[in-house]
Design an enzyme around this catalytic site. Structure first.
Site, PDB file in Angstrom:
ATOM      1  N   ASP A 131      -2.457  -3.785  -8.326  1.00  0.00           N
ATOM      2  CA  ASP A 131      -1.630  -4.347  -7.246  1.00  0.00           C
ATOM      3  C   ASP A 131      -0.177  -4.628  -7.647  1.00  0.00           C
ATOM      4  O   ASP A 131       0.684  -4.795  -6.787  1.00  0.00           O
ATOM      5  CB  ASP A 131      -2.253  -5.652  -6.725  1.00  0.00           C
ATOM      6  CG  ASP A 131      -3.652  -5.450  -6.163  1.00  0.00           C
ATOM      7  OD1 ASP A 131      -3.963  -4.317  -5.760  1.00  0.00           O
ATOM      8  OD2 ASP A 131      -4.429  -6.421  -6.141  1.00  0.00           O
ATOM      9  N   GLU A 191       7.293   8.823   6.093  1.00  0.00           N
ATOM     10  CA  GLU A 191       8.319   8.426   7.064  1.00  0.00           C
ATOM     11  C   GLU A 191       8.492   6.919   7.131  1.00  0.00           C
ATOM     12  O   GLU A 191       9.535   6.419   7.552  1.00  0.00           O
ATOM     13  CB  GLU A 191       7.969   8.983   8.450  1.00  0.00           C
ATOM     14  CG  GLU A 191       8.418  10.426   8.686  1.00  0.00           C
ATOM     15  CD  GLU A 191       7.738  11.440   7.776  1.00  0.00           C
ATOM     16  OE1 GLU A 191       6.580  11.220   7.386  1.00  0.00           O
ATOM     17  OE2 GLU A 191       8.385  12.456   7.446  1.00  0.00           O
ATOM     18  N   GLU A 226      -2.946  -2.396   2.948  1.00  0.00           N
ATOM     19  CA  GLU A 226      -4.063  -3.227   3.407  1.00  0.00           C
ATOM     20  C   GLU A 226      -3.535  -4.660   3.368  1.00  0.00           C
ATOM     21  O   GLU A 226      -2.710  -5.000   2.537  1.00  0.00           O
ATOM     22  CB  GLU A 226      -5.268  -3.093   2.477  1.00  0.00           C
ATOM     23  CG  GLU A 226      -5.025  -3.686   1.108  1.00  0.00           C
ATOM     24  CD  GLU A 226      -6.281  -3.823   0.261  1.00  0.00           C
ATOM     25  OE1 GLU A 226      -7.378  -3.517   0.727  1.00  0.00           O
ATOM     26  OE2 GLU A 226      -6.129  -4.236  -0.889  1.00  0.00           O
TER      27      GLU A 226
HETATM   28  O1  F6P Z   1      -6.993  -6.368  -6.810  1.00  0.00           O
HETATM   29  C1  F6P Z   1      -7.347  -5.037  -6.885  1.00  0.00           C
HETATM   30  C2  F6P Z   1      -7.957  -4.564  -5.600  1.00  0.00           C
HETATM   31  O2  F6P Z   1      -8.232  -3.184  -5.717  1.00  0.00           O
HETATM   32  C3  F6P Z   1      -7.139  -4.832  -4.349  1.00  0.00           C
HETATM   33  O3  F6P Z   1      -6.091  -3.918  -4.172  1.00  0.00           O
HETATM   34  C4  F6P Z   1      -8.199  -4.775  -3.284  1.00  0.00           C
HETATM   35  O4  F6P Z   1      -7.821  -5.552  -2.173  1.00  0.00           O
HETATM   36  C5  F6P Z   1      -9.389  -5.364  -3.957  1.00  0.00           C
HETATM   37  O5  F6P Z   1      -9.175  -5.226  -5.354  1.00  0.00           O
HETATM   38  C6  F6P Z   1     -10.696  -4.710  -3.589  1.00  0.00           C
HETATM   39  O6  F6P Z   1     -11.717  -5.381  -4.249  1.00  0.00           O
HETATM   40  P1  F6P Z   1     -13.229  -4.906  -4.295  1.00  0.00           P
HETATM   41  O7  F6P Z   1     -13.318  -3.754  -5.249  1.00  0.00           O
HETATM   42  O8  F6P Z   1     -13.966  -6.094  -4.791  1.00  0.00           O
HETATM   43  O9  F6P Z   1     -13.593  -4.484  -2.914  1.00  0.00           O
END
Ligand code: F6P
Length: 326
Positions: A131, A191, A226
């Site tokens: 992240d 874009e 997200e």
């Molecule tokens: O923090 C890393 C991450 O991949 C985030 O980008 C994402 O929101 C989250 O972990 C997803 O977590 P999990 O693998 O527990 O669904």
């Protein structure tokens, strides 16, 4: 303070490409400097349940190039509780581990900060998350690889988007940070990007649609971060279909493929540098810091700040994308 003889290393939270390179660096640098190393499996869960193994240099052979984490990982619900902390501490005492290196993201490092305050154990954090949202380091381990993975995916989506003359909303990870979305949008020539950092008072979709999609463009790609507190790609696709009929719209949610794969050279080097930095930090008597890299220099950031302060996104990146996506 007890003299450190044995260092424990664990990975925690979401895995990220380059975690293995970091485990290798911590292990080898520790052994080089005369320490014993113990690998702790399944993050804080393994610490609570005593899933620990003595590591030699061979245990970390041939892993610098692999994704995931050989130590495996978990998001422990029990660890932050007083009972969890106590059990974790008991394992450390039983295993004669005098210091901990925790490789992980936000939650993992704030967990380490709390633990080291409650118990007299030096904890060093390494920034391991795709992240890139840890304060005080320019990049986190895994971010560069994921950025490249997303860019390759979007390149492929562009082929089909162009052929069918479609608008694509591509949702990428990042938890509540837009680094992956903003920079993958720039790298893939998308874009637009819709990111949490820019969404407080503007309707980013409306701004973008009102600007108009150049008629000579055969496709349009919008990268959507997200956003657990906001809207994902499906929401924006639905809106375009309702509010701007006439466009053909598709959604692609990249999901967990973003977290896998062999780490980039950049991530391997970052992991190696901060891994060595973790052992240096312990030898210098540091006990509650994350080792990061800022302006190409190894830095120590208090764990509480690294995990607690919001890392700002460089707003000039928004201008770059806007100007280049006309
Ligand atoms: O923090 C890393 C991450 O991949 C985030 O980008 C994402 O929101 C989250 O972990 C997803 O977590 P999990 O693998 O527990 O669904």
């Amino acid at each position: 303070m007890t003299k450190i003889k044995t260092i424990g290393v664990l990975t925690s939270g979401g895995d990220s490409p380059g975690m293995n390179a970091a485990i290798r660096a911590v292990t080898r640098s520790a052994i080089y400097n005369g320490f014993h190393v113990k690998g702790i499996y399944r993050g804080y869960e393994g610490l609570i349940h005593d899933e620990v193994k003595r590591f030699t240099t061979e245990d970390v052979s041939n892993i610098i190039q692999t994704g995931g984490t050989i130590l495996r990982t978990a998001r422990s619900k029990e660890f932050p509780t007083p009972a969890g902390h106590r059990k974790a501490y008991e394992t450390l005492v039983k295993e004669h581990i005098d210091a901990l290196v925790v490789i992980g993201g936000n939650g993992s490092l704030s967990g380490a900060a709390q633990f080291t305050e409650d118990y007299d154990i030096p904890c060093i954090g390494l920034p391991g998350t795709i992240d890139n949202d840890l304060y005080g380091t320019d990049m986190t381990i895994g971010y560069d690889t994921t950025l490249n993975t997303i860019t390759q995916c979007v390149d492929k989506i562009r082929d089909t988007a162009n052929s069918h003359e479609r608008i694509f909303f591509v949702e990428v990870m990042g938890r509540d940070a837009g680094f992956l979305a903003q920079n993958s949008a720039i790298a893939s020539g998308a874009e637009a990007a819709i990111i949490p950092e820019d969404s407080t008072d503007t309707d980013q979709l409306m701004t973008f649609m009102q600007r108009g999609i150049r008629k000579s463009k055969r496709s349009c790609i919008v990268i959507v971060s997200e956003n657990p507190n906001g809207h994902g790609a499906m929401y924006y696709a639905d809106r375009v279909m309702k509010e701007y009929p006439g466009y053909e719209v598709r959604v692609s949610i990249l999901g967990h493929l973003q977290r896998g794969g062999s780490p980039s050279a950049r991530d391997r080097i970052l992991a190696s540098r901060v891994g060595v930095g973790a052992i240096d930090a312990l030898m210098e008597g540091q006990r509650n810091v994350m080792v990061g890299i800022k302006n190409d220099e190894v830095v120590y950031v208090p764990l509480k700040s690294a995990a607690g302060k919001r890392k700002p996104i460089d707003k000039s990146l928004i201008k770059v994308l806007d100007e280049l996506s006309i």
